[in-house]
Motif scaffolding. Structure first.
Motif, short mmCIF file in Angstrom:
data_model
loop_
_atom_site.label_atom_id
_atom_site.label_comp_id
_atom_site.label_asym_id
_atom_site.label_seq_id
_atom_site.Cartn_x
_atom_site.Cartn_y
_atom_site.Cartn_z
N VAL A 208 1.07 -1.00 -0.21
CA VAL A 208 -0.29 -0.26 -0.06
C VAL A 208 0.99 1.43 -0.09
O VAL A 208 2.00 1.71 0.96
CB VAL A 208 -1.27 0.04 1.44
N PHE A 209 0.20 2.19 -0.38
CA PHE A 209 1.60 3.82 -0.96
C PHE A 209 0.30 4.89 -0.72
O PHE A 209 0.07 4.56 -1.54
CB PHE A 209 1.84 3.51 -2.47
N PRO A 210 0.35 5.32 0.54
CA PRO A 210 -0.73 5.71 0.76
C PRO A 210 -0.21 7.74 -0.22
O PRO A 210 0.70 7.92 -0.97
CB PRO A 210 -0.37 6.98 2.24
N ASN A 211 -0.95 7.95 -0.84
CA ASN A 211 -0.98 8.93 -1.90
C ASN A 211 -2.17 10.48 -1.41
O ASN A 211 -3.36 10.29 -1.44
CB ASN A 211 -1.72 8.69 -3.14
N HIS A 212 -1.84 11.33 -1.57
CA HIS A 212 -2.81 13.07 -1.22
C HIS A 212 -2.52 14.15 -2.85
O HIS A 212 -1.02 14.50 -2.12
CB HIS A 212 -2.63 13.15 0.39
N HIS A 213 -3.26 13.73 -3.21
CA HIS A 213 -3.01 14.99 -4.31
C HIS A 213 -4.23 16.10 -4.40
O HIS A 213 -5.19 15.70 -3.80
CB HIS A 213 -3.84 14.86 -5.65
N ARG A 214 -3.58 17.39 -3.35
CA ARG A 214 -3.87 18.79 -3.34
C ARG A 214 -4.39 19.48 -4.51
O ARG A 214 -3.45 19.68 -5.63
CB ARG A 214 -3.62 18.96 -2.43
N TYR A 215 -5.23 19.91 -5.03
CA TYR A 215 -5.51 20.94 -6.38
C TYR A 215 -5.99 21.64 -6.05
O TYR A 215 -6.41 22.32 -5.46
CB TYR A 215 -6.91 19.87 -7.06
N HIS A 216 -4.82 22.82 -7.06
CA HIS A 216 -5.05 24.05 -7.02
C HIS A 216 -5.24 24.80 -8.34
O HIS A 216 -5.38 26.60 -8.05
CB HIS A 216 -3.88 24.96 -5.88
N ASP A 217 -4.85 24.89 -9.18
CA ASP A 217 -5.56 25.12 -10.76
C ASP A 217 -6.16 24.38 -11.43
O ASP A 217 -5.56 23.14 -12.73
CB ASP A 217 -3.84 25.71 -11.28
N ILE A 218 -7.21 24.37 -11.84
CA ILE A 218 -7.88 23.51 -13.23
C ILE A 218 -8.75 24.49 -13.61
O ILE A 218 -9.57 25.29 -13.52
CB ILE A 218 -9.26 21.97 -12.33
N ARG A 219 -8.11 24.34 -15.33
CA ARG A 219 -8.46 25.23 -16.25
C ARG A 219 -9.36 24.31 -17.47
O ARG A 219 -8.90 23.22 -18.31
CB ARG A 219 -7.76 25.79 -16.61
N PRO A 220 -11.10 23.94 -17.51
CA PRO A 220 -11.55 23.08 -18.20
C PRO A 220 -10.75 22.70 -19.82
O PRO A 220 -10.37 23.35 -20.22
CB PRO A 220 -13.20 23.47 -17.95
N GLU A 221 -10.38 21.14 -19.57
CA GLU A 221 -9.97 21.31 -21.39
C GLU A 221 -8.40 21.44 -21.61
O GLU A 221 -8.06 21.49 -22.56
CB GLU A 221 -10.98 20.85 -22.62
N SER A 222 -8.25 22.58 -20.38
CA SER A 222 -6.55 22.24 -20.50
C SER A 222 -5.26 22.03 -19.86
O SER A 222 -3.98 21.53 -20.33
CB SER A 222 -6.54 24.58 -20.83
N ARG A 223 -5.39 22.42 -18.35
CA ARG A 223 -4.83 22.25 -17.34
C ARG A 223 -4.85 21.94 -16.40
O ARG A 223 -6.20 22.57 -15.60
CB ARG A 223 -3.20 22.93 -17.73
N LEU A 224 -4.62 21.07 -15.08
CA LEU A 224 -4.60 20.99 -13.87
C LEU A 224 -3.32 20.86 -13.13
O LEU A 224 -2.43 19.90 -13.83
CB LEU A 224 -5.99 19.33 -14.04
N GLY A 225 -3.03 21.48 -11.98
CA GLY A 225 -2.21 21.83 -11.47
C GLY A 225 -2.51 20.60 -10.29
O GLY A 225 -3.29 21.46 -9.45
N TYR A 226 -1.12 20.71 -9.33
CA TYR A 226 -2.00 20.02 -8.53
C TYR A 226 -0.68 19.61 -7.17
O TYR A 226 0.34 20.01 -7.54
CB TYR A 226 -2.62 18.81 -8.05
N THR A 227 -0.74 18.97 -5.56
CA THR A 227 0.51 18.78 -5.46
C THR A 227 0.27 17.98 -4.57
O THR A 227 -0.92 16.98 -4.37
CB THR A 227 0.21 19.89 -3.80
N LEU A 228 1.46 17.44 -5.07
CA LEU A 228 1.52 15.27 -4.55
C LEU A 228 1.97 15.47 -3.05
O LEU A 228 3.23 16.01 -2.82
CB LEU A 228 1.84 14.56 -5.33
N TYR A 229 1.57 14.37 -1.66
CA TYR A 229 1.89 14.37 -0.54
C TYR A 229 1.75 12.79 -0.52
O TYR A 229 0.85 12.15 -1.04
CB TYR A 229 1.13 15.12 0.62
N ALA A 230 3.41 12.07 0.76
CA ALA A 230 2.72 11.52 0.42
C ALA A 230 1.93 10.87 1.78
O ALA A 230 2.75 10.88 3.21
CB ALA A 230 4.15 10.77 1.16
#
Length: 291
Positions: A208-230
């Motif tokens: 098991v590999f715990p993951n946590h993504h936090r999204y901060h920049d979502i532009r429909p059909e263009s891009r999404l930005g997020y931060t990955l945490y363990a």
């Protein structure tokens, strides 16, 4: 006025391939990491649209001083080769300078050279010294970002709307995310700016590999930005983004990750993160094209 017109040149040899350097120079998520020239300076991005005809607007903030506004208009973008943008600097509504910025990237699989030429017109005051200081500091930061950036790309023979939909639908994202043989177990998921995805990735052997993504920049059909945490609120692993571009009826997906340190980037490459990332995009491809 002629004494306020200057041509400035900057060059950096960077231990990273051209795709990583290009991403560091153009991707909004990466630019936000290196944009501040000093710890005392905060850069707030109000708008970021890196495409020909798009613009980027940011505020450079120093405590006790008025904000400096920077507006960039992208004029030419030739992927991994050439960019040209116009830049206007203003303060309290008064234009300080106008410049034309040309950047070229050359190199091979291991190293790149970034060359930047700034044709500067200082208007309110002589801005040459400030430009030299700012660009030198920024490009030093950029080099550090590029050297810990991983870029993965895949062209999927499906409309951009379908590829985007598979990525931002909370029902479908867990179905394909992860390398071959891995599955996802979701605790909570909210795929919007300010949202998060808390989940475990489960390997073929049950690890098991715990993951946590936090999204901060979502532009429909263009891009999404997020931060990955363990894991939930765990150590930061990387700043990441995905972009989606139309490509002759298909969709070119770019997945970028800026790791927290160069050592973490090298460690990730060592355990096969590039190959595993390509497997993940391959699963997305099969998921979308099978529908």
């Amino acid at each position: 006025m002629s004494d306020r017109i200057a041509t400035l040149t900057f060059e950096r040899d960077i231990a990273a391939p051209p795709d990583a350097v290009w991403a560091a120079w153009t991707a909004p998520a990466a630019r936000a990491i290196w944009a501040s020239p000093a710890p005392s300076v905060t850069v707030e991005f109000l708008e970021a649209d890196t495409r020909v005809g798009g613009r980027e607007i940011s505020l450079c903030k120093v405590e006790g001083q008025p904000d400096i506004r920077c507006e960039i208009s992208w004029l030419v973008l030739e992927a991994q080769k050439l960019s040209v943008n116009a830049e206007v600097i203003s303060c309290e509504g008064k234009t300080q300078s106008v410049s034309l910025v040309t950047a070229t990237v050359t190199g091979d699989d291991a190293r790149s050279r970034l060359s930047v030429t700034v044709q500067l017109s200082s208007l309110a005051a002589d801005m040459e010294a400030g430009y030299r200081e700012g660009f030198n500091a920024g490009l030093d930061n950029l080099a550090g970002v590029a050297e810990r950036t991983m870029i993965l790309q895949r062209t999927i023979r499906a409309p951009r709307s379908a590829v985007w939909g598979a990525w931002v639908n909370p029902e479908t994202l867990p179905q394909w995310w992860g390398p071959d043989g891995f599955s996802c177990r979701t605790s909570r998921i909210d795929l919007k700016s300010g949202g998060e995805w808390l989940f475990d990735m489960i390997g073929p052997d049950g690890t098991v590999f715990p993951n946590h993504h936090r999204y901060h920049d979502i532009r429909p059909e263009s891009r999404l930005g997020y931060t990955l945490y363990a894991g939930e609120n765990g150590p930061k692993h990387a700043d990441a983004w995905a972009s989606f571009e139309e490509d002759d009826g298909a969709t070119r997906v770019t997945l970028g990750m800026v790791f927290a340190t160069v050592s973490e980037f090298e460690e990730a490459k060592g355990f096969g993160a590039i190959e595993l990332g390509h497997q993940t995009l391959g699963k997305l491809d099969r998921f979308v094209t099978a529908e």
